[in-house]
Design a protein around this motif. Structure first.
Motif, mmCIF file in Angstrom:
data_model
loop_
_atom_site.group_PDB
_atom_site.id
_atom_site.type_symbol
_atom_site.label_atom_id
_atom_site.label_comp_id
_atom_site.label_asym_id
_atom_site.label_seq_id
_atom_site.Cartn_x
_atom_site.Cartn_y
_atom_site.Cartn_z
ATOM 1 N N GLY A 189 -8.461 -54.497 -15.756
ATOM 2 C CA GLY A 189 -7.620 -54.786 -16.908
ATOM 3 C C GLY A 189 -6.142 -54.479 -16.714
ATOM 4 O O GLY A 189 -5.336 -54.728 -17.600
ATOM 5 N N ALA A 190 -5.782 -53.910 -15.563
ATOM 6 C CA ALA A 190 -4.370 -53.630 -15.264
ATOM 7 C C ALA A 190 -3.794 -54.827 -14.515
ATOM 8 O O ALA A 190 -4.286 -55.198 -13.460
ATOM 9 C CB ALA A 190 -4.240 -52.364 -14.415
ATOM 10 N N VAL A 191 -2.756 -55.450 -15.085
ATOM 11 C CA VAL A 191 -2.196 -56.686 -14.541
ATOM 12 C C VAL A 191 -0.872 -56.387 -13.849
ATOM 13 O O VAL A 191 -0.054 -55.603 -14.354
ATOM 14 C CB VAL A 191 -1.978 -57.718 -15.673
ATOM 15 C CG1 VAL A 191 -1.308 -58.974 -15.157
ATOM 16 C CG2 VAL A 191 -3.289 -58.041 -16.351
ATOM 17 N N ILE A 192 -0.675 -57.024 -12.688
ATOM 18 C CA ILE A 192 0.606 -56.940 -11.978
ATOM 19 C C ILE A 192 1.124 -58.369 -11.825
ATOM 20 O O ILE A 192 0.411 -59.247 -11.349
ATOM 21 C CB ILE A 192 0.447 -56.291 -10.588
ATOM 22 C CG1 ILE A 192 -0.119 -54.878 -10.708
ATOM 23 C CG2 ILE A 192 1.777 -56.280 -9.844
ATOM 24 C CD1 ILE A 192 -0.475 -54.248 -9.372
ATOM 25 N N LEU A 193 2.373 -58.579 -12.269
ATOM 26 C CA LEU A 193 3.030 -59.886 -12.119
ATOM 27 C C LEU A 193 4.058 -59.753 -10.997
ATOM 28 O O LEU A 193 4.891 -58.849 -11.019
ATOM 29 C CB LEU A 193 3.716 -60.294 -13.421
ATOM 30 C CG LEU A 193 2.824 -60.409 -14.668
ATOM 31 C CD1 LEU A 193 3.677 -60.696 -15.912
ATOM 32 C CD2 LEU A 193 1.782 -61.497 -14.485
ATOM 33 N N ARG A 194 3.991 -60.679 -10.015
ATOM 34 C CA ARG A 194 4.941 -60.648 -8.898
ATOM 35 C C ARG A 194 5.495 -62.058 -8.686
ATOM 36 O O ARG A 194 4.781 -63.035 -8.832
ATOM 37 C CB ARG A 194 4.248 -60.218 -7.606
ATOM 38 C CG ARG A 194 3.779 -58.788 -7.592
ATOM 39 C CD ARG A 194 3.229 -58.438 -6.193
ATOM 40 N NE ARG A 194 2.650 -57.128 -6.163
ATOM 41 C CZ ARG A 194 1.352 -56.856 -6.280
ATOM 42 N NH1 ARG A 194 0.493 -57.811 -6.418
ATOM 43 N NH2 ARG A 194 0.923 -55.611 -6.256
ATOM 44 N N GLY A 195 6.737 -62.095 -8.295
ATOM 45 C CA GLY A 195 7.353 -63.380 -7.986
ATOM 46 C C GLY A 195 8.709 -63.512 -8.663
ATOM 47 O O GLY A 195 9.247 -62.552 -9.215
ATOM 48 N N PRO A 196 9.263 -64.723 -8.675
ATOM 49 C CA PRO A 196 10.591 -64.945 -9.259
ATOM 50 C C PRO A 196 10.504 -65.309 -10.742
ATOM 51 O O PRO A 196 9.496 -65.817 -11.213
ATOM 52 C CB PRO A 196 11.121 -66.131 -8.453
ATOM 53 C CG PRO A 196 9.876 -66.908 -8.111
ATOM 54 C CD PRO A 196 8.799 -65.889 -7.913
ATOM 55 N N VAL A 200 -6.566 -57.102 -21.371
ATOM 56 C CA VAL A 200 -5.456 -56.543 -20.602
ATOM 57 C C VAL A 200 -5.146 -55.152 -21.165
ATOM 58 O O VAL A 200 -4.903 -54.986 -22.348
ATOM 59 C CB VAL A 200 -4.218 -57.466 -20.669
ATOM 60 C CG1 VAL A 200 -3.012 -56.789 -20.024
ATOM 61 C CG2 VAL A 200 -4.520 -58.793 -20.004
ATOM 62 N N ARG A 201 -5.125 -54.154 -20.293
ATOM 63 C CA ARG A 201 -4.802 -52.794 -20.705
ATOM 64 C C ARG A 201 -3.337 -52.483 -20.459
ATOM 65 O O ARG A 201 -2.685 -51.884 -21.304
ATOM 66 C CB ARG A 201 -5.664 -51.785 -19.954
ATOM 67 C CG ARG A 201 -7.140 -51.876 -20.308
ATOM 68 C CD ARG A 201 -7.982 -50.873 -19.559
ATOM 69 N NE ARG A 201 -7.521 -50.800 -18.170
ATOM 70 C CZ ARG A 201 -7.586 -49.729 -17.407
ATOM 71 N NH1 ARG A 201 -8.108 -48.643 -17.847
ATOM 72 N NH2 ARG A 201 -7.131 -49.744 -16.169
ATOM 73 N N THR A 202 -2.851 -52.865 -19.273
ATOM 74 C CA THR A 202 -1.444 -52.607 -18.936
ATOM 75 C C THR A 202 -0.883 -53.801 -18.181
ATOM 76 O O THR A 202 -1.636 -54.563 -17.567
ATOM 77 C CB THR A 202 -1.282 -51.357 -18.037
ATOM 78 O OG1 THR A 202 -1.973 -51.591 -16.814
ATOM 79 C CG2 THR A 202 -1.814 -50.107 -18.699
ATOM 80 N N VAL A 203 0.453 -53.953 -18.221
ATOM 81 C CA VAL A 203 1.131 -55.001 -17.458
ATOM 82 C C VAL A 203 2.258 -54.343 -16.673
ATOM 83 O O VAL A 203 3.121 -53.690 -17.241
ATOM 84 C CB VAL A 203 1.687 -56.102 -18.381
ATOM 85 C CG1 VAL A 203 2.501 -57.118 -17.565
ATOM 86 C CG2 VAL A 203 0.586 -56.784 -19.148
ATOM 87 N N ASP A 204 2.230 -54.514 -15.362
ATOM 88 C CA ASP A 204 3.293 -54.060 -14.481
ATOM 89 C C ASP A 204 4.084 -55.307 -14.092
ATOM 90 O O ASP A 204 3.658 -56.089 -13.247
ATOM 91 C CB ASP A 204 2.686 -53.376 -13.240
ATOM 92 C CG ASP A 204 3.747 -52.857 -12.277
ATOM 93 O OD1 ASP A 204 4.955 -52.937 -12.608
ATOM 94 O OD2 ASP A 204 3.347 -52.396 -11.183
ATOM 95 N N ASN A 205 5.216 -55.484 -14.727
ATOM 96 C CA ASN A 205 6.019 -56.694 -14.530
ATOM 97 C C ASN A 205 6.979 -56.467 -13.359
ATOM 98 O O ASN A 205 7.995 -55.817 -13.476
ATOM 99 C CB ASN A 205 6.797 -57.022 -15.811
ATOM 100 C CG ASN A 205 7.438 -58.390 -15.746
ATOM 101 O OD1 ASN A 205 7.504 -58.999 -14.700
ATOM 102 N ND2 ASN A 205 7.907 -58.864 -16.890
ATOM 103 N N GLN A 206 6.634 -57.036 -12.216
ATOM 104 C CA GLN A 206 7.466 -56.925 -11.020
ATOM 105 C C GLN A 206 8.185 -58.232 -10.709
ATOM 106 O O GLN A 206 8.625 -58.458 -9.580
ATOM 107 C CB GLN A 206 6.584 -56.510 -9.817
ATOM 108 C CG GLN A 206 5.952 -55.156 -9.966
ATOM 109 C CD GLN A 206 5.080 -54.773 -8.769
ATOM 110 O OE1 GLN A 206 5.058 -55.460 -7.747
ATOM 111 N NE2 GLN A 206 4.358 -53.663 -8.901
#
Length: 164
Positions: free
Chosen positions: A125-132, A152-158
């Motif tokens: 449930g922990a989401v990581i977003l990567r890219g432009p 979704v529990r958490t979002v790490d917006n990278q």
């Protein structure tokens, strides 16, 4: 004269035959015979031996069954717990795949984010977003779209905003 000698020799041979037969019988009666049982006694002995072997096999089978039942009692709860763990892990993986697919679909519907290559990774449930991302607003919107998905529990917006 030759006929008389031949006849005497033949008589002596015939006379020796009963003597040799008697001697053979006498010797066989004197020889030790450990196996003096009758065919019926041999069959009875074989049946008794078969019954003994069958009884031994039955005892061994009962012992093996008893041991197997004890192992099942002992290990059964462990196997059940392990099966539950596997089912739970499988369920989480399926949930993570569904979350990733829903987020990717939401990003594809957004006009500013759909043309970009944004990687979505989900674990428990922990989401990581990567890219432009084209703008800061688009970057924030991507995180909001991810948070809106059930599970979704958490979002790490990278996501990195492209300059200019």
């Amino acid at each position: 004269m030759r006929n008389i000698a031949t006849c005497k020799a033949q008589r002596h041979r015939w006379a020796l035959l009963p003597l040799l037969a008697s001697l053979g019988l006498a010797l066989s009666a004197c020889s030790p015979n450990d196996n003096a049982s009758t065919p019926g006694q041999k069959i009875d002995a074989a049946i008794a031996k078969s019954k003994d072997v069958a009884a031994d096999v039955k005892v061994e089978a009962q012992t093996a069954l008893s041991n197997a039942q004890a192992r099942i009692k002992q290990d059964g709860p462990k196997v059940e717990e392990r099966a539950k763990d596997v089912a739970s892990t499988t369920e989480r993986v399926i949930d993570d795949v569904a979350i990733t697919a829903q987020i990717s679909a939401s990003l594809a519907k957004d006009s500013e984010l759909s043309a970009l290559k944004i990687d979505v990774d989900t674990k428990d449930g922990a989401v990581i977003l990567r890219g432009p991302a084209p703008t800061t607003a688009a970057r924030d919107r991507a995180a909001d779209l991810a948070r809106a998905v059930t599970g979704v529990r958490t979002v790490d917006n990278q996501l990195v905003v492209k300059a200019g």
